[in-house]
Scaffold this active site. Sequence first.
Site, PDB file in Angstrom:
ATOM      1  N   LYS A  98      -5.859  -2.141  -8.588  1.00  0.00           N
ATOM      2  CA  LYS A  98      -5.526  -0.743  -8.273  1.00  0.00           C
ATOM      3  C   LYS A  98      -5.304  -0.501  -6.780  1.00  0.00           C
ATOM      4  O   LYS A  98      -4.522   0.367  -6.397  1.00  0.00           O
ATOM      5  CB  LYS A  98      -6.643   0.179  -8.770  1.00  0.00           C
ATOM      6  CG  LYS A  98      -6.774   0.237 -10.289  1.00  0.00           C
ATOM      7  CD  LYS A  98      -5.635   1.007 -10.919  1.00  0.00           C
ATOM      8  CE  LYS A  98      -5.810   1.141 -12.431  1.00  0.00           C
ATOM      9  NZ  LYS A  98      -4.591   1.680 -13.075  1.00  0.00           N
ATOM     10  N   GLU A 146      -6.141  10.963 -10.186  1.00  0.00           N
ATOM     11  CA  GLU A 146      -6.920  11.082 -11.413  1.00  0.00           C
ATOM     12  C   GLU A 146      -7.611   9.750 -11.627  1.00  0.00           C
ATOM     13  O   GLU A 146      -7.166   8.723 -11.132  1.00  0.00           O
ATOM     14  CB  GLU A 146      -6.003  11.383 -12.602  1.00  0.00           C
ATOM     15  CG  GLU A 146      -5.338  10.150 -13.238  1.00  0.00           C
ATOM     16  CD  GLU A 146      -4.346   9.439 -12.335  1.00  0.00           C
ATOM     17  OE1 GLU A 146      -3.857  10.063 -11.381  1.00  0.00           O
ATOM     18  OE2 GLU A 146      -4.075   8.242 -12.569  1.00  0.00           O
ATOM     19  N   SER A 172      -6.939  -8.666 -14.111  1.00  0.00           N
ATOM     20  CA  SER A 172      -6.669  -7.483 -13.284  1.00  0.00           C
ATOM     21  C   SER A 172      -7.882  -6.959 -12.523  1.00  0.00           C
ATOM     22  O   SER A 172      -7.739  -6.304 -11.507  1.00  0.00           O
ATOM     23  CB  SER A 172      -6.087  -6.372 -14.155  1.00  0.00           C
ATOM     24  OG  SER A 172      -6.955  -6.091 -15.238  1.00  0.00           O
TER      25      SER A 172
END
Lengths: 408, 262
Positions: free
Chosen positions: A98, A120, A387
């Site tokens: 991210k 968000e 990830s």
Amino acid sequence: MVNTTEQQAYSAPDKAGRYGEYGGRFVPETLMPALLELEEAYREAKEDPAFVEQLDHYLKDYVGRENPLYFAERLTEAAGGAKIYLKREDLNHTGAHKINNAIGQALLAKRMGKTKIIAETGAGQHGVATATACALLDMECIVFMGAEDIRRQELNVFRMELLGASVVSVSQGSATLKDAVNEALRYWVANVSDTHYVIGSALGPHPFPEIVRDFQRVIGVETRRQILEKEGRLPDAVVACVGGGSNSIGMFHPFVEDQAVALYGVEAAGSGLETGKHAAALTGGRPGALHGAYMYLLQDEAGQIEEAHSISAGLDYPGAGPEHSHFRDTGRVTYTSVTDEQALEALKMLSRKEGILPALESSHAVHYAVELASGMSSEEIVVICLSGRGDKDVITVREALKGGNGDV
Amino acid sequence: MSEITKAILEAREAGGCAFVPYIMAGDGGLGRLKEDLLFLQEAGATAVELGIPFSDPAADGPVIQEAGLRALGAGTTLKAVIEEVKAIGDEVHIPIIFMTYLNPVLSYGMAGFANDCQEAGIAGVIVPDVPFEESEPLEDCLRMNGIDLIRLIPLSAPEDRIRKIAEAAEGFIYAVTVDGITGVRDSFGGTTDGRLERLKDIADIPVLAGFGISTPDQVRDFGRLADGVIVGSAIVDALHRGDKEPIQKLIGSAKDIAVPAE
């Protein structure tokens, strides 16, 4: 830096932000000037060597890129088939992919003269990454999070607050991720002049899916180069999990034109597709418009959006981004799904075999990849996008395992 | 001339401004829709904006969000609302304008939706998550059925964008007075006026002001600048409480605005 074979014929999105029939800009008029401004600012930034250099600098010295492509020998043995490699996004600063997008978008927002960032978050990973980027770049940060998720992810809320962000509890609707997106959009409409909305997945109105993909492409670009160095050839298969779809689109995109490389996107089947309690929009939904884009969605017959269900908060979203929706229809990517239980098994397996505790999201990809590899020959190669790391999930995992037979 | 445009101009000619109340279809059950529409017609509403509930109303404030959840809880669907409006028939003769998010329409099928709206006598449709760039397919379907696609124009938009949208607009222009979502507001920051007048200059169809208008004073203020007002949250709230008096007062305030001579 980029291999020339990457000059791709595939060039979506078009000028209207469409990937085939998917994507677009389904937002209130009030946001349109901001989206057009963002699109123009992004085009300029992309072409500006100073911006590219600044981003590269942060990715290298702050995020810790490039991260390894690791040959998982013991996992390979356990699967008993193709060689399995792990792309270690879990080793990034803040523990997941991210941050690649959060830093990119925060730099872009700063360049546009915005002083405030909103985001968000579901599990809190994107919220933490955005709060981190805002601390680094000295920007105000507000994170919208469903009240239910705040309860489930108390520690991540505290992490964001430590980093200087304000966390706004969203109690509307189902009080989860999709409602946090609604509330972030409402805030953005009212504060659009000084605020940039850092969307965390390859979702939302054009140009967001493109921007997020481009900032996450570094995953696939590095992987491609690394596997060529290690094996002298491209992998036979690449596997990544798909919630909204940011790590997977970043991993897949540089391989799209390599027809010999099979691409697999793994969605969350939750309790099982047949139970209706899942988050598999591409394998169990149909197209519709939500949060600015036309894409595959979980919805009832009347077009009301249904809640997603997954043990993994990062996959717990009722849609999958427009480019994935397009790849589903064209067949370039094969989408499949893995249940909560299977993901937990894979999490334990990778922990035991490699000493790597994967995020629950990534565990979905691990499960499918092991199954896939076991049916392939030892000459073949499978790459998994790992990830994120699983430290954030240990409490959830403990509860889930105790709810079963109590056995770890 | 469009049925909606005509009704607005008539309200203007009568010395007041148009008043369009917003109500949520199915709030309290679809069974009360007829009664509510007849009450609003009787009270002097120029037209009614009839909201279709949606699970993810990203352009709405808390009052309308909650009304939508109540309506969904009562099992309200777009199909059921269209059937109910059709069944109510001619007794309600003021124009009815649907306000719906896009996804229920996509799910229904755009062409079928437009056709069934026409059969039910719907005069216009507002879709808050369809901006100008995405509006063509919907506009085409509605136009084939003689239904106006009502467009929203934020007063904060750049002038070239305002002109472009105003040119394509049908029925009336829905001027979004504040950047934000629907809901009650006390003040408008004093910057609205010049922009609303400029939009009126540009537009060749009526301009109605909406978002945040909730008191008789605000109705009169905006009614002098625009051709009329749209009031949502205050109406939805009053209907939900079963208190009709504030609604009559609001509608009444649109009748006695002193319009400066032009």
